[in-house]
Design an enzyme around this catalytic site. Structure first.
Site, PDB file in Angstrom:
ATOM      1  N   ASP A 104       0.857  -1.181   0.000  1.00  0.00           N
ATOM      2  CA  ASP A 104       0.000   0.000   0.000  1.00  0.00           C
ATOM      3  C   ASP A 104       0.894   1.233   0.000  1.00  0.00           C
ATOM      4  OD1 ASP A 104       0.983   0.227   2.564  1.00  0.00           O
ATOM      5  OD2 ASP A 104      -0.880  -0.355   3.542  1.00  0.00           O
ATOM      6  N   ASN A 164      -4.705  12.982  -0.931  1.00  0.00           N
ATOM      7  CA  ASN A 164      -6.094  13.348  -1.181  1.00  0.00           C
ATOM      8  C   ASN A 164      -6.494  14.611  -0.440  1.00  0.00           C
ATOM      9  OD1 ASN A 164      -6.801  11.263  -2.960  1.00  0.00           O
ATOM     10  ND2 ASN A 164      -7.247   9.850  -1.284  1.00  0.00           N
ATOM     11  N   ASP A 205      -5.602   2.339  -1.663  1.00  0.00           N
ATOM     12  CA  ASP A 205      -4.202   2.349  -2.093  1.00  0.00           C
ATOM     13  C   ASP A 205      -3.559   0.971  -1.925  1.00  0.00           C
ATOM     14  OD1 ASP A 205      -4.280   2.329   0.663  1.00  0.00           O
ATOM     15  OD2 ASP A 205      -2.510   3.576   0.913  1.00  0.00           O
TER      16      ASP A 205
END
Length: 219
Positions: free
Chosen positions: A163, A171, A206
């Protein structure tokens, strides 16, 4: 009497032409194995001149036409001189004539390519991640089951999970569009560095997983 008969035939032909042209699907009317009328939709389907169809045989484009069941929907292929066959759905009706002439055979043909393409798209979306086009979690579990099965031929399978650190900050700071671009770029880089035998999946967010079968020859 002759003039009235010709007038009635002309009126019947006009009604028939109006009927077939009013359909969005391809329609063909045959009698004694010859085409009496066909609409523009059918002519476009087979890429033929509309006026040249009268007098032709529909079996020229649809093999096994006589085997189609009257009153039922049947899937068949339209065969062209060039190009791939066109999948169609055909409805057949028989209209018996009181005059004693051969019955009219009415064929309605629906092009199945748009529907099949939509079905393939839905199936693809169900098994692949819409952002990266990589296999999704459902595909990952299916592939993992296949690769670890006794009959897979793989002696060993490596499972890599990864990840992205601090992805939430991307974000929050730059917006979800930037986060999506980052995910797509990670997917592209993983595809470049992995082998053709490897399976790369996006599990969500992710998180990514890579299934690597051991392709080293035994012995």
């Amino acid at each position: 009497t002759y003039a009235l008969d010709m007038q009635l035939r002309a009126q019947a032909k006009a009604r028939l032409d109006h009927l077939v042209e009013g359909s969005v699907d391809g329609m063909v009317v045959e009698q004694d194995g010859r085409i009496l009328a066909a609409n523009a939709a059918f002519a476009a389907l087979i890429d033929s001149d509309h006026d040249a169809l009268v007098g032709e045989t529909l079996s020229r484009w649809i093999p096994g036409l006589d085997d189609l069941a009257v009153g039922a929907l049947t899937q068949a292929d339209v065969r062209l001189e060039q190009g791939a066959p066109i999948p169609v759905e055909i409805a057949v009706r028989s209209d018996g004539l009181e005059t004693g002439d051969a019955p009219l055979m009415i064929y309605a043909l629906r092009d199945l390519r748009p529907r099949l393409a939509q079905e393939r798209r839905i199936a693809h979306l169900a098994r692949n991640d819409s952002l990266t086009n990589l296999p999704n979690r459902a595909s990952f579990l299916e592939w993992l089951t296949k690769q670890t099965a006794q009959d897979s031929g793989n002696q060993k399978v490596a499972l890599l999970a990864m990840d992205l650190d601090r992805f939430k900050e991307v974000n929050d700071s730059y917006g979800h569009d930037a986060g999506d671009q980052l995910i797509r770029e990670v997917a592209r880089r993983l595809a470049r560095i992995c082998r053709e035998t490897d399976t790369i999946c996006r599990l969500g967010g992710d998180e990514f997983a890579i299934i690597q079968p051991d392709t080293t020859p035994s012995g």
